[in-house]
Design a protein around this motif. Structure first.
Motif, PDB file in Angstrom:
ATOM      1  N   ALA A  26       0.795  -1.225   0.000  1.00 23.92           N
ATOM      2  CA  ALA A  26       0.000   0.000   0.000  1.00 23.92           C
ATOM      3  C   ALA A  26       0.831   1.281   0.000  1.00 23.92           C
ATOM      4  CB  ALA A  26      -0.953   0.007   1.198  1.00 23.92           C
ATOM      5  N   HIS A  27       2.171   1.175  -0.141  1.00 31.01           N
ATOM      6  CA  HIS A  27       2.990   2.401  -0.143  1.00 31.01           C
ATOM      7  C   HIS A  27       4.334   2.105  -0.794  1.00 31.01           C
ATOM      8  CE1 HIS A  27       4.264   6.321   1.931  1.00 31.01           C
ATOM      9  NE2 HIS A  27       5.367   5.879   1.328  1.00 31.01           N
TER      10      HIS A  27
ATOM     11  N   ALA B  92       9.020   0.886 -13.095  1.00 30.51           N
ATOM     12  CA  ALA B  92       7.970  -0.083 -12.810  1.00 30.51           C
ATOM     13  C   ALA B  92       8.429  -1.503 -13.106  1.00 30.51           C
ATOM     14  CB  ALA B  92       6.721   0.250 -13.622  1.00 30.51           C
ATOM     15  N   GLU B  93       9.232  -1.671 -14.147  1.00 31.77           N
ATOM     16  CA  GLU B  93       9.652  -3.017 -14.538  1.00 31.77           C
ATOM     17  C   GLU B  93      10.569  -3.647 -13.493  1.00 31.77           C
ATOM     18  OE1 GLU B  93       7.772  -1.084 -17.725  1.00 31.77           O
ATOM     19  OE2 GLU B  93       9.544  -0.384 -16.619  1.00 31.77           O
ATOM     20  N   VAL B  94      11.503  -2.865 -12.944  1.00 28.92           N
ATOM     21  CA  VAL B  94      12.357  -3.411 -11.885  1.00 28.92           C
ATOM     22  C   VAL B  94      11.526  -3.728 -10.649  1.00 28.92           C
ATOM     23  CG1 VAL B  94      14.280  -2.897 -10.322  1.00 28.92           C
ATOM     24  CG2 VAL B  94      14.439  -2.281 -12.735  1.00 28.92           C
ATOM     25  N   PHE B  95      10.570  -2.860 -10.317  1.00 30.26           N
ATOM     26  CA  PHE B  95       9.703  -3.122  -9.176  1.00 30.26           C
ATOM     27  C   PHE B  95       8.863  -4.371  -9.408  1.00 30.26           C
ATOM     28  CE2 PHE B  95       6.125  -1.322  -6.289  1.00 30.26           C
ATOM     29  CZ  PHE B  95       6.577  -2.102  -5.230  1.00 30.26           C
TER      30      PHE B  95
ATOM     31  N   VAL C 158       0.472   0.060  -4.475  1.00 28.56           N
ATOM     32  CA  VAL C 158      -0.013   1.433  -4.536  1.00 28.56           C
ATOM     33  C   VAL C 158       1.209   2.341  -4.639  1.00 28.56           C
ATOM     34  CG1 VAL C 158      -1.266   3.249  -3.308  1.00 28.56           C
ATOM     35  CG2 VAL C 158      -2.054   0.860  -3.176  1.00 28.56           C
ATOM     36  N   ILE C 159       1.257   3.150  -5.689  1.00 26.33           N
ATOM     37  CA  ILE C 159       2.392   4.044  -5.911  1.00 26.33           C
ATOM     38  C   ILE C 159       2.011   5.435  -5.422  1.00 26.33           C
ATOM     39  CG2 ILE C 159       4.023   4.965  -7.567  1.00 26.33           C
ATOM     40  CD1 ILE C 159       4.095   1.893  -7.161  1.00 26.33           C
ATOM     41  N   THR C 160       2.729   5.900  -4.425  1.00 25.72           N
ATOM     42  CA  THR C 160       2.485   7.210  -3.862  1.00 25.72           C
ATOM     43  C   THR C 160       3.521   8.196  -4.393  1.00 25.72           C
ATOM     44  OG1 THR C 160       2.067   8.395  -1.780  1.00 25.72           O
ATOM     45  CG2 THR C 160       3.867   6.791  -1.792  1.00 25.72           C
ATOM     46  N   GLN C 161       3.433   9.442  -3.982  1.00 23.61           N
ATOM     47  CA  GLN C 161       4.402  10.453  -4.408  1.00 23.61           C
ATOM     48  C   GLN C 161       4.875  11.257  -3.202  1.00 23.61           C
ATOM     49  OE1 GLN C 161       4.256  12.446  -8.190  1.00 23.61           O
ATOM     50  NE2 GLN C 161       2.223  11.622  -8.643  1.00 23.61           N
ATOM     51  N   GLU C 162       6.023  11.900  -3.393  1.00 21.96           N
ATOM     52  CA  GLU C 162       6.680  12.649  -2.322  1.00 21.96           C
ATOM     53  C   GLU C 162       7.501  13.752  -2.961  1.00 21.96           C
ATOM     54  OE1 GLU C 162       8.792  13.793  -0.164  1.00 21.96           O
ATOM     55  OE2 GLU C 162       8.765  12.744   1.757  1.00 21.96           O
TER      56      GLU C 162
ATOM     57  N   MET D  66       0.151   3.342 -15.064  1.00 24.92           N
ATOM     58  CA  MET D  66      -1.233   2.893 -14.905  1.00 24.92           C
ATOM     59  C   MET D  66      -1.776   2.299 -16.199  1.00 24.92           C
ATOM     60  SD  MET D  66      -3.240   5.702 -12.552  1.00 24.92           S
ATOM     61  CE  MET D  66      -2.964   7.050 -13.711  1.00 24.92           C
ATOM     62  N   GLN D  67      -1.436   2.914 -17.319  1.00 25.32           N
ATOM     63  CA  GLN D  67      -1.932   2.443 -18.611  1.00 25.32           C
ATOM     64  C   GLN D  67      -1.296   1.117 -19.007  1.00 25.32           C
ATOM     65  OE1 GLN D  67      -1.005   5.880 -20.999  1.00 25.32           O
ATOM     66  NE2 GLN D  67      -2.865   6.984 -20.384  1.00 25.32           N
ATOM     67  N   ARG D  68      -0.012   0.932 -18.679  1.00 25.29           N
ATOM     68  CA  ARG D  68       0.687  -0.298 -19.060  1.00 25.29           C
ATOM     69  C   ARG D  68       0.349  -1.471 -18.136  1.00 25.29           C
ATOM     70  NH1 ARG D  68       5.522   2.884 -19.854  1.00 25.29           N
ATOM     71  NH2 ARG D  68       6.485   1.905 -18.026  1.00 25.29           N
ATOM     72  N   TYR D  69       0.158  -1.182 -16.851  1.00 23.03           N
ATOM     73  CA  TYR D  69      -0.029  -2.257 -15.872  1.00 23.03           C
ATOM     74  C   TYR D  69      -1.247  -1.969 -14.981  1.00 23.03           C
ATOM     75  CZ  TYR D  69       4.884  -2.712 -17.244  1.00 23.03           C
ATOM     76  OH  TYR D  69       6.049  -2.805 -17.959  1.00 23.03           O
ATOM     77  N   PRO D  70      -2.442  -1.900 -15.565  1.00 23.14           N
ATOM     78  CA  PRO D  70      -3.622  -1.464 -14.802  1.00 23.14           C
ATOM     79  C   PRO D  70      -4.018  -2.401 -13.672  1.00 23.14           C
ATOM     80  CG  PRO D  70      -4.267  -2.319 -16.958  1.00 23.14           C
ATOM     81  CD  PRO D  70      -2.775  -2.216 -16.964  1.00 23.14           C
ATOM     82  N   THR D  71      -3.684  -3.675 -13.758  1.00 17.81           N
ATOM     83  CA  THR D  71      -4.073  -4.607 -12.693  1.00 17.81           C
ATOM     84  C   THR D  71      -3.032  -4.718 -11.586  1.00 17.81           C
ATOM     85  OG1 THR D  71      -3.095  -6.543 -13.801  1.00 17.81           O
ATOM     86  CG2 THR D  71      -5.384  -5.979 -14.352  1.00 17.81           C
ATOM     87  N   ARG D  72      -1.843  -4.170 -11.818  1.00 16.20           N
ATOM     88  CA  ARG D  72      -0.769  -4.306 -10.835  1.00 16.20           C
ATOM     89  C   ARG D  72      -0.573  -3.058  -9.983  1.00 16.20           C
ATOM     90  NH1 ARG D  72       2.737  -8.557 -11.903  1.00 16.20           N
ATOM     91  NH2 ARG D  72       3.158  -8.417  -9.652  1.00 16.20           N
ATOM     92  N   PHE D  73      -0.959  -1.881 -10.509  1.00 17.41           N
ATOM     93  CA  PHE D  73      -0.653  -0.641  -9.804  1.00 17.41           C
ATOM     94  C   PHE D  73      -1.864   0.271  -9.662  1.00 17.41           C
ATOM     95  CE2 PHE D  73       3.595  -1.570 -11.772  1.00 17.41           C
ATOM     96  CZ  PHE D  73       4.279  -1.803 -10.579  1.00 17.41           C
ATOM     97  N   PHE D  74      -2.016   0.852  -8.481  1.00 18.69           N
ATOM     98  CA  PHE D  74      -2.860   2.015  -8.228  1.00 18.69           C
ATOM     99  C   PHE D  74      -1.891   3.174  -8.007  1.00 18.69           C
ATOM    100  CE2 PHE D  74      -4.744   5.195  -5.567  1.00 18.69           C
ATOM    101  CZ  PHE D  74      -6.118   5.193  -5.806  1.00 18.69           C
ATOM    102  N   CYS D  75      -2.033   4.259  -8.773  1.00 16.74           N
ATOM    103  CA  CYS D  75      -1.076   5.360  -8.680  1.00 16.74           C
ATOM    104  C   CYS D  75      -1.751   6.640  -8.202  1.00 16.74           C
ATOM    105  CB  CYS D  75      -0.431   5.626 -10.040  1.00 16.74           C
ATOM    106  SG  CYS D  75       0.578   4.261 -10.667  1.00 16.74           S
ATOM    107  N   PHE D  76      -1.142   7.280  -7.225  1.00 17.16           N
ATOM    108  CA  PHE D  76      -1.586   8.600  -6.775  1.00 17.16           C
ATOM    109  C   PHE D  76      -1.008   9.679  -7.692  1.00 17.16           C
ATOM    110  CE2 PHE D  76      -2.289   6.578  -2.589  1.00 17.16           C
ATOM    111  CZ  PHE D  76      -3.485   7.198  -2.206  1.00 17.16           C
ATOM    112  N   GLY D  77      -1.845  10.622  -8.059  1.00 15.47           N
ATOM    113  CA  GLY D  77      -1.355  11.839  -8.675  1.00 15.47           C
ATOM    114  C   GLY D  77      -1.000  12.848  -7.591  1.00 15.47           C
ATOM    115  N   MET D  78      -0.204  13.857  -7.961  1.00 17.96           N
ATOM    116  CA  MET D  78       0.148  14.881  -6.977  1.00 17.96           C
ATOM    117  C   MET D  78       0.266  16.249  -7.642  1.00 17.96           C
ATOM    118  SD  MET D  78       3.038  14.962  -3.970  1.00 17.96           S
ATOM    119  CE  MET D  78       4.503  15.341  -4.935  1.00 17.96           C
ATOM    120  N   PRO D  79      -0.636  17.180  -7.303  1.00 14.44           N
ATOM    121  CA  PRO D  79      -0.471  18.560  -7.763  1.00 14.44           C
ATOM    122  C   PRO D  79       0.719  19.215  -7.063  1.00 14.44           C
ATOM    123  CG  PRO D  79      -2.709  18.129  -6.919  1.00 14.44           C
ATOM    124  CD  PRO D  79      -1.852  16.989  -6.509  1.00 14.44           C
TER     125      PRO D  79
END
Length: 304
Positions: free
Chosen positions: A6-7, A55-58, A71-75, A89-102
């Motif tokens: 989740a992080h 993403a590929e190494v992960f 779940v990919i977060t940002q910092e 997200m587009q390449r691996y939609p079933t493996r990753f949930f990605c947070f956007g960050m303004p």
């Protein structure tokens, strides 16, 4: 058990500024900045020699450790990674949930957040611990949180240590009761008053993820018995159904392997199988809305 992280973090290049201090990627896998407190900091494991946290190494690490999704977060110290994470997200939609960050540090982040939602991000991240403490009182933030609540967009947030922002955060949670919130870094568990952040999860739509817990207990090191005790204490306060495991990959695996970042939980004799299943899998699957998870077989090591 199909495990969910989740992080975690991904980036292609780390070039950013935090508190007026630049952070530069430094060959091959280090970061250089006065902000980080040292001339060089080992930001990536030594086998990542191109500076890319891809993403590929992960996915290779995830497949090896049998982690089905993340779940990919940002910092801020990573730099904004919205363009790359949209591709992920587009390449691996079933493996990753990605947070956007303004860019929360500049006025006008409402419009940027709205655009990220329209681009398909189902969560927005606030590294509030790196923003002024009164950031949570901004009217522009309230406008964006209303938009997020109306569109079922998840808020990921890390707060200043202890109870410095919990009063303001609780007010937001009360005012936006349908907004799903993930409190990060397990409330900064090794800091004073950490349970004040955990107790926010007594609200129905607030959960807590443990990203960085092995970093916070790094002095103790594997198998992190104090981390297990802290997880149990948090569960006693808010229930096992409100807690989620997170690795804080890749920074944490400069000290331990990716598998070690969760098997101190899965191998613990102090937790039941049901508690492990909720913490490592089921809670995150429900909270982030993952569908069918990939089944990853165990691959035998050559050294076995």
């Amino acid at each position: 058990m199909k495990i969910i992280d989740a992080h975690a973090h991904l980036w292609l290049q780390q070039e950013t500024v935090v508190n007026g201090l630049a952070i530069h990627q430094h060959p091959w896998n280090r970061s250089r900045s006065e902000f980080l407190g040292n001339p060089d900091v080992q930001m990536l494991p030594p086998f990542m020699i191109d500076g890319k946290n891809s993403a590929e190494v992960f996915l290779s690490n995830m497949d090896y450790a049998q982690v089905s999704a993340a779940v990919i977060t940002q910092e801020f110290i990573d730099g904004l990674q919205n363009e790359y994470l949209q591709e992920v997200m587009q390449r691996y939609p079933t493996r990753f949930f990605c947070f956007g960050m303004p860019e929360w540090r500049k006025e006008g982040y409402y419009d940027e957040g709205k655009t990220l939602i329209h681009r398909g991000f189902r969560g927005l991240k606030i590294p509030a611990a790196r923003l002024p403490k009164d950031f949570l009182e901004q009217d522009e933030l309230r406008r964006l949180l209303q938009l997020m609540e109306d569109n079922n967009i998840i808020l990921g947030i890390e707060l200043h240590d202890g109870n410095a922002q919990t009063g303001m955060m609780e007010e937001l949670i009360t005012d936006f009761p349908r907004l799903k919130v993930a409190i990060g870094h397990f409330g900064m568990v090794t800091r004073p008053n950490w349970m004040s952040q955990i107790r926010l999860a007594r609200h129905e739509n607030v959960y807590v993820e443990s990203g960085g817990i092995t970093w916070l207990f790094n002095d103790e090191f594997y198998p992190f018995p104090s981390a297990i005790r802290a997880i149990r204490e948090a569960a006693d306060a808010v229930g096992w159904h409100k807690l989620m495991w997170g690795s804080d990959y890749p920074r944490t695996i400069t000290a331990i392997t990716y598998k070690m970042s969760f098997d101190f939980v899965s191998k613990s004799k102090e937790l039941t199988d049901e508690q492990k299943r909720l913490f490592l899998a089921d809670n995150a699957k429900q909270f982030f809305g993952f569908g069918e998870l990939v089944d990853l077989p165990y691959i035998k090591n050559m050294s076995e």
